[in-house]
Design a protein around this motif. Structure first.
Motif, PDB file in Angstrom:
ATOM      1  N   THR A  30     -64.035  15.196 -94.380  1.00 29.68           N
ATOM      2  CA  THR A  30     -65.391  15.196 -93.871  1.00 29.68           C
ATOM      3  C   THR A  30     -65.968  13.742 -94.128  1.00 29.68           C
ATOM      4  O   THR A  30     -66.660  13.067 -93.078  1.00 29.68           O
ATOM      5  CB  THR A  30     -66.187  16.207 -94.424  1.00 29.68           C
ATOM      6  OG1 THR A  30     -65.389  17.575 -94.093  1.00 29.68           O
ATOM      7  CG2 THR A  30     -67.535  16.330 -93.855  1.00 29.68           C
ATOM      8  N   ASP A  49     -67.112  11.371 -90.850  1.00 26.66           N
ATOM      9  CA  ASP A  49     -68.370  11.153 -90.939  1.00 26.66           C
ATOM     10  C   ASP A  49     -68.763   9.589 -91.166  1.00 26.66           C
ATOM     11  O   ASP A  49     -69.683   8.911 -90.283  1.00 26.66           O
ATOM     12  CB  ASP A  49     -69.199  12.254 -91.681  1.00 26.66           C
ATOM     13  CG  ASP A  49     -69.391  13.621 -91.217  1.00 26.66           C
ATOM     14  OD1 ASP A  49     -68.691  13.640 -90.311  1.00 26.66           O
ATOM     15  OD2 ASP A  49     -69.717  14.472 -92.201  1.00 26.66           O
ATOM     16  N   PRO A  51     -62.381  17.401 -89.435  1.00 31.99           N
ATOM     17  CA  PRO A  51     -61.908  17.496 -90.769  1.00 31.99           C
ATOM     18  C   PRO A  51     -60.873  18.796 -90.923  1.00 31.99           C
ATOM     19  O   PRO A  51     -59.790  18.471 -91.546  1.00 31.99           O
ATOM     20  CB  PRO A  51     -63.125  17.516 -91.602  1.00 31.99           C
ATOM     21  CG  PRO A  51     -64.381  16.883 -90.538  1.00 31.99           C
ATOM     22  CD  PRO A  51     -64.140  17.269 -89.347  1.00 31.99           C
TER      23      PRO A  51
END
Length: 147
Positions: free
Chosen positions: A47, A51, A65
């Motif tokens: 993640t 991101d 993810p």
């Protein structure tokens, strides 16, 4: 990112650490702690990498993810996602140039303001210093090199 021994587009990326390493390789100001990430925290690592790549580098989120950490991650999805990084260029090292000192925080009209600029020795290009006044006009700046 040789420290992750990447050999393919599936399980080598599952724990998210290699992605954070790739982000760091292209942008050394990001994901600097990628080597210390816990391999067991796959979802958090993936993640963070996805991101960060999207927000800071403009890499589209073509994979989630949850998909990246799946033991049977889609090889083509990973290839498509990672192919976006090929078009990125490593960040200009000038981001490591640092300016500091009291003259950067406040200035008094018609008085000298002192500040310092540090450039790492591995950056071979010259640094251009431009001082702009409160009305947007360029202010004359005398350069003195440290001894």
């Amino acid at each position: 990112i040789p420290e992750y021994n990447i050999k393919g587009f599936t399980k080598d990326w599952n724990d998210g650490r290699a992605l954070n390493g790739l982000v760091n390789a292209l942008r050394p100001d990001l994901c600097q702690d990628h080597k210390s990430l816990d391999a067991k925290k796959k979802l958090a690592n993936a993640t963070r990498g996805i991101d960060t790549a999207e927000k800071e580098m403009g890499v589209d989120k073509l994979i989630l993810p949850e998909e990246m950490i799946h033991k049977k991650v889609d090889k083509m999805a990973m290839m498509t996602y990672l192919a976006q990084f090929r078009n990125l260029k490593p960040m200009d090292p000038s981001y490591r140039v640092r300016a500091y000192g009291p003259g950067l925080h406040q200035g008094i009209k018609d008085t000298n303001s002192v500040f310092f600029v540090e450039k790492p020795t591995d950056i071979k290009t010259n640094v251009k210093i431009v001082v702009t006044g409160p009305l947007g006009s360029e202010v004359k700046c005398d350069e003195k090199k440290a001894a």
